[in-house]
Design a protein around this motif. Structure first.
Motif, PDB file in Angstrom:
ATOM      1  N   ASN A 239       0.991  -1.250   0.085  1.00  0.00           N
ATOM      2  CA  ASN A 239       0.015  -0.070   0.066  1.00  0.00           C
ATOM      3  C   ASN A 239       0.735   1.301   0.140  1.00  0.00           C
ATOM      4  OD1 ASN A 239       1.063  -0.197   2.442  1.00  0.00           O
ATOM      5  ND2 ASN A 239      -1.014   0.344   3.574  1.00  0.00           N
ATOM      6  N   SER A 240       1.952   0.993   0.111  1.00  0.00           N
ATOM      7  CA  SER A 240       3.225   2.297  -0.088  1.00  0.00           C
ATOM      8  C   SER A 240       3.790   2.316  -1.263  1.00  0.00           C
ATOM      9  CB  SER A 240       3.963   2.291   1.269  1.00  0.00           C
ATOM     10  OG  SER A 240       3.222   2.243   2.539  1.00  0.00           O
ATOM     11  N   GLN A 241       3.505   1.641  -2.063  1.00  0.00           N
ATOM     12  CA  GLN A 241       4.105   1.882  -3.458  1.00  0.00           C
ATOM     13  C   GLN A 241       3.322   2.611  -4.478  1.00  0.00           C
ATOM     14  OE1 GLN A 241       5.263  -2.017  -4.859  1.00  0.00           O
ATOM     15  NE2 GLN A 241       6.541  -2.553  -3.394  1.00  0.00           N
ATOM     16  N   GLY A 242       4.063   3.579  -5.155  1.00  0.00           N
ATOM     17  CA  GLY A 242       3.388   4.149  -6.553  1.00  0.00           C
ATOM     18  C   GLY A 242       3.042   3.279  -7.501  1.00  0.00           C
ATOM     19  N   PRO A 243       2.598   3.760  -8.523  1.00  0.00           N
ATOM     20  CA  PRO A 243       2.388   2.886  -9.829  1.00  0.00           C
ATOM     21  C   PRO A 243       3.550   2.355 -10.349  1.00  0.00           C
ATOM     22  CG  PRO A 243       1.822   5.418 -10.018  1.00  0.00           C
ATOM     23  CD  PRO A 243       2.095   5.199  -8.827  1.00  0.00           C
TER      24      PRO A 243
ATOM     25  N   GLY B 119       4.170   7.966   2.039  1.00  0.00           N
ATOM     26  CA  GLY B 119       2.811   7.747   1.454  1.00  0.00           C
ATOM     27  C   GLY B 119       2.293   9.154   0.870  1.00  0.00           C
ATOM     28  N   SER B 120       3.298  10.204   0.748  1.00  0.00           N
ATOM     29  CA  SER B 120       2.953  11.375   0.386  1.00  0.00           C
ATOM     30  C   SER B 120       2.142  11.538  -1.330  1.00  0.00           C
ATOM     31  CB  SER B 120       4.050  12.409   0.205  1.00  0.00           C
ATOM     32  OG  SER B 120       4.915  11.839  -0.600  1.00  0.00           O
ATOM     33  N   THR B 121       2.738  10.546  -2.070  1.00  0.00           N
ATOM     34  CA  THR B 121       2.311  10.535  -3.274  1.00  0.00           C
ATOM     35  C   THR B 121       0.813   9.961  -3.383  1.00  0.00           C
ATOM     36  OG1 THR B 121       4.481   9.640  -4.260  1.00  0.00           O
ATOM     37  CG2 THR B 121       2.558   9.340  -5.742  1.00  0.00           C
ATOM     38  N   GLN B 122       0.508   8.990  -2.670  1.00  0.00           N
ATOM     39  CA  GLN B 122      -0.951   8.621  -2.447  1.00  0.00           C
ATOM     40  C   GLN B 122      -1.912   9.849  -1.782  1.00  0.00           C
ATOM     41  OE1 GLN B 122       1.518   6.668  -1.375  1.00  0.00           O
ATOM     42  NE2 GLN B 122       1.571   4.979  -2.891  1.00  0.00           N
ATOM     43  N   MET B 123      -1.179  10.336  -0.904  1.00  0.00           N
ATOM     44  CA  MET B 123      -2.027  11.619  -0.232  1.00  0.00           C
ATOM     45  C   MET B 123      -2.215  12.819  -1.340  1.00  0.00           C
ATOM     46  SD  MET B 123      -0.859  11.712   3.676  1.00  0.00           S
ATOM     47  CE  MET B 123       1.092  11.818   3.372  1.00  0.00           C
ATOM     48  N   PHE B 124      -1.295  12.905  -2.072  1.00  0.00           N
ATOM     49  CA  PHE B 124      -1.190  14.098  -3.087  1.00  0.00           C
ATOM     50  C   PHE B 124      -2.528  13.690  -3.956  1.00  0.00           C
ATOM     51  CE2 PHE B 124      -0.316  15.748  -7.261  1.00  0.00           C
ATOM     52  CZ  PHE B 124      -0.453  17.035  -6.903  1.00  0.00           C
ATOM     53  N   ARG B 125      -2.501  12.440  -4.621  1.00  0.00           N
ATOM     54  CA  ARG B 125      -3.130  11.944  -5.574  1.00  0.00           C
ATOM     55  C   ARG B 125      -4.760  11.954  -5.038  1.00  0.00           C
ATOM     56  NH1 ARG B 125       0.379   7.242  -8.299  1.00  0.00           N
ATOM     57  NH2 ARG B 125       1.502   8.663  -9.544  1.00  0.00           N
ATOM     58  N   ALA B 126      -4.726  11.566  -3.945  1.00  0.00           N
ATOM     59  CA  ALA B 126      -6.193  11.648  -3.062  1.00  0.00           C
ATOM     60  C   ALA B 126      -6.659  12.988  -3.213  1.00  0.00           C
ATOM     61  CB  ALA B 126      -6.281  11.071  -1.594  1.00  0.00           C
ATOM     62  N   PHE B 127      -6.072  14.111  -2.964  1.00  0.00           N
ATOM     63  CA  PHE B 127      -6.067  15.454  -2.887  1.00  0.00           C
ATOM     64  C   PHE B 127      -6.538  16.059  -4.059  1.00  0.00           C
ATOM     65  CE2 PHE B 127      -4.750  19.761  -3.475  1.00  0.00           C
ATOM     66  CZ  PHE B 127      -5.492  20.387  -2.271  1.00  0.00           C
ATOM     67  N   VAL B 128      -5.943  15.609  -5.105  1.00  0.00           N
ATOM     68  CA  VAL B 128      -6.046  16.095  -6.563  1.00  0.00           C
ATOM     69  C   VAL B 128      -7.414  15.339  -6.829  1.00  0.00           C
ATOM     70  CG1 VAL B 128      -5.404  15.734  -8.800  1.00  0.00           C
ATOM     71  CG2 VAL B 128      -3.683  16.626  -7.141  1.00  0.00           C
ATOM     72  N   ASP B 129      -7.718  14.096  -6.682  1.00  0.00           N
ATOM     73  CA  ASP B 129      -9.038  13.442  -7.212  1.00  0.00           C
ATOM     74  C   ASP B 129     -10.224  14.221  -6.574  1.00  0.00           C
ATOM     75  OD1 ASP B 129      -7.518  11.805  -8.747  1.00  0.00           O
ATOM     76  OD2 ASP B 129      -7.607  10.032  -7.214  1.00  0.00           O
ATOM     77  N   GLU B 130     -10.034  14.369  -5.141  1.00  0.00           N
ATOM     78  CA  GLU B 130     -11.052  15.220  -4.514  1.00  0.00           C
ATOM     79  C   GLU B 130     -11.368  16.773  -5.066  1.00  0.00           C
ATOM     80  OE1 GLU B 130     -11.544  17.034   0.027  1.00  0.00           O
ATOM     81  OE2 GLU B 130     -10.523  14.940  -0.016  1.00  0.00           O
ATOM     82  N   ALA B 131     -10.136  17.207  -5.389  1.00  0.00           N
ATOM     83  CA  ALA B 131     -10.488  18.683  -5.803  1.00  0.00           C
ATOM     84  C   ALA B 131     -11.143  18.634  -7.355  1.00  0.00           C
ATOM     85  CB  ALA B 131      -8.861  19.158  -5.990  1.00  0.00           C
TER      86      ALA B 131
END
Length: 72
Positions: free
Chosen positions: A6-10, A18-30
């Motif tokens: 769960n801590s690996q990027g694509p 886990g900052s990449t996953q948090m950033f992607r979740a933020f962008v998807d939410e926006a």
């Protein structure tokens, strides 16, 4: 040394924070919130148009009443 799945990027790079996953979740939410914001902006603009229309109609009525009283 195995990384957590769960801590690996694509690309499979390990992201310990886990900052990449948090950033992607933020962008998807926006992106999901963007259509709602556009609709709210449209409603606000329609409301302003209604207020301006009401002011113009009220002003026309007042001018008409004053003219009617002055000419009678």
């Amino acid at each position: 040394m195995a990384a957590h799945t769960n801590s690996q990027g694509p690309e499979g790079n390990y992201d310990p924070a886990g900052s990449t996953q948090m950033f992607r979740a933020f962008v998807d939410e926006a992106e999901a919130a963007r259509p709602a914001a556009a609709a709210a902006s449209h409603r606000q603009q329609a409301s302003r148009t209604g207020v301006w229309l009401a002011v113009v109609v009220a002003l026309a009525v007042v001018i008409g009443v004053v003219a009617w009283l002055a000419l009678s």
